[in-house]
Design an enzyme around this catalytic site. Structure first.
Site, mmCIF file in Angstrom:
data_model
loop_
_atom_site.group_PDB
_atom_site.id
_atom_site.type_symbol
_atom_site.label_atom_id
_atom_site.label_comp_id
_atom_site.label_asym_id
_atom_site.label_seq_id
_atom_site.Cartn_x
_atom_site.Cartn_y
_atom_site.Cartn_z
ATOM 1 N N ARG A 151 98.367 68.631 48.240
ATOM 2 C CA ARG A 151 97.665 69.649 48.351
ATOM 3 C C ARG A 151 97.555 69.341 46.307
ATOM 4 O O ARG A 151 96.901 70.098 45.732
ATOM 5 C CB ARG A 151 97.932 71.320 48.451
ATOM 6 C CG ARG A 151 97.267 71.473 50.251
ATOM 7 C CD ARG A 151 98.404 72.939 50.487
ATOM 8 N NE ARG A 151 99.538 72.729 50.747
ATOM 9 C CZ ARG A 151 100.434 73.910 50.581
ATOM 10 N NH1 ARG A 151 99.580 75.133 50.984
ATOM 11 N NH2 ARG A 151 101.303 73.722 50.498
ATOM 12 N N ASP A 184 101.793 72.096 57.690
ATOM 13 C CA ASP A 184 100.922 73.618 56.903
ATOM 14 C C ASP A 184 100.063 73.709 58.626
ATOM 15 O O ASP A 184 99.937 72.314 58.981
ATOM 16 C CB ASP A 184 100.118 73.613 56.169
ATOM 17 C CG ASP A 184 100.365 73.750 54.912
ATOM 18 O OD1 ASP A 184 101.955 73.738 54.750
ATOM 19 O OD2 ASP A 184 100.011 72.773 53.481
ATOM 20 N N TYR A 233 100.951 59.826 54.253
ATOM 21 C CA TYR A 233 99.333 60.020 54.540
ATOM 22 C C TYR A 233 97.914 59.609 54.390
ATOM 23 O O TYR A 233 98.194 58.654 53.262
ATOM 24 C CB TYR A 233 99.776 61.632 53.603
ATOM 25 C CG TYR A 233 100.722 62.490 53.880
ATOM 26 C CD1 TYR A 233 100.500 63.668 55.066
ATOM 27 C CD2 TYR A 233 101.819 62.687 53.444
ATOM 28 C CE1 TYR A 233 101.671 64.598 54.751
ATOM 29 C CE2 TYR A 233 103.151 63.369 52.948
ATOM 30 C CZ TYR A 233 103.067 64.319 53.906
ATOM 31 O OH TYR A 233 103.792 65.026 54.336
#
Length: 313
Positions: A201, A60, A88
């Site tokens: 997310r 993103d 991540y």
């Protein structure tokens, strides 16, 4: 393939009327915030001097970190590399939910300060533990998943209500590295190792829901895709100064078992003909000609080896 042992080929960036370099290989980009993956690909096209550029694993605009980019013949190699596992670093804000499950969306609900204040570090750790392993996850509504031929995020932007189906993903690591309580919100830093298709997310959203205060993602940095980590990543500014890539032969030779063909075998491999009498390991093997040129990927089929992809004409 072990990324930390990889030596890169470095070619000076083009200046003036000098033609830019053209390579067959992999570029590991440290994507900055604010750019789409498509924009990064456009920048690499200009630096590499070729239109044939593709990437693996979209990030993103808000996210930063590892974006694996293939140039020329290596765009086809991307689909054969082991790029499913990713890592991540992220920051989750507990206490508010947004329309996009991240900080780029509009806040739609906030928790009372008393509810946020009641969330302890121990409660956060216990909730996070419930999201480790193989889990069922509903992707974010603004994901790139297609619904009846159109991306989910496009439908949301057009005002449509989108309901996505849950999917099975694997979160092999989900560690809390820091908790910073505030008056009306709590910031939680996490490190995640997960399978392809996992939405960080959604992990933030679901953690907030589990704790009863809502949550969304405020920072995301991808630190690894397969064997490609930050140690081999370069910013766009660095690539503009010294265009650095991993040659396709090197990537293939370090990723797959290697077979060095003789001249007769190499001629057959170049045209994708089956080869008999080879004892290849299960899975794909990188085939090279006598001069070290990477030719193809082959795999065993009973008594013969057949191509899965040929990279020369």
């Amino acid at each position: 393939m072990t990324a930390t042992k990889t030596d890169s080929v470095v070619t000076p960036a083009p200046t003036g009327s000098v033609e830019p370099p053209v390579a067959d290989g992999i570029v590991v980009v440290d994507k900055p915030a604010g750019l789409t993956s498509h924009t990064v690909v456009a920048r690499i096209r200009k630096l590499a001097g070729t239109r044939k550029v593709g990437h693996a694993g979209t990030l993103d605009p808000m996210a930063t970190g590892v974006l694996v980019v293939g140039i020329n013949r290596a765009t086809r190699l991307l689909g054969h590399l082991q790029l499913a596992d990713k890592s991540y670093d992220a920051t989750i804000l507990l206490g508010a939910t947004t329309t996009t499950d991240d900080a780029e969306g509009t806040i739609v609900d906030t928790a009372a300060p008393t509810a946020v204040g009641a969330v302890t570090a121990e409660a956060i750790e216990a909730a996070v533990a419930g999201f480790r392993g193989e889990i069922s996850q509903v992707p974010s509504k603004v994901s790139a998943i297609k619904v009846d031929g159109r991306r989910a995020y496009q439908r949301v932007r057009d005002g449509e209500e989108v309901a996505l189906k849950a999917r099975s993903v694997t979160v092999s690591r989900y560690d809390v590295t820091d908790v910073r309580p505030g008056v009306a919100a709590i910031e939680v830093d996490v490190t995640v190792d997960c399978s392809s298709g996992t939405y960080i997310r959604a992990l933030a959203r679901d953690l907030g829901a589990e704790l009863g205060v809502g949550g969304h993602l405020t920072m995301l940095r991808r630190t690894r895709v397969g064997s490609f980590g930050m140690d081999t990543a370069h910013t766009l500014e660095e690539l503009a100064e010294d265009f650095t890539w991993l040659p396709i032969a090197q990537v293939a030779g370090e990723t797959f078992p290697r077979y060095d063909a003789d001249a007769e075998q190499a001629a057959a491999i170049r045209t994708g003909r089956p080869l008999s009498g080879l004892k290849l390991e299960p899975g794909q093997t990188a085939m090279f000609d006598p001069s070290g040129v990477f030719l193809a990927l082959y795999e065993p089929h009973g008594p013969v080896a057949k191509p899965t992809a040929v990279f020369v004409s």
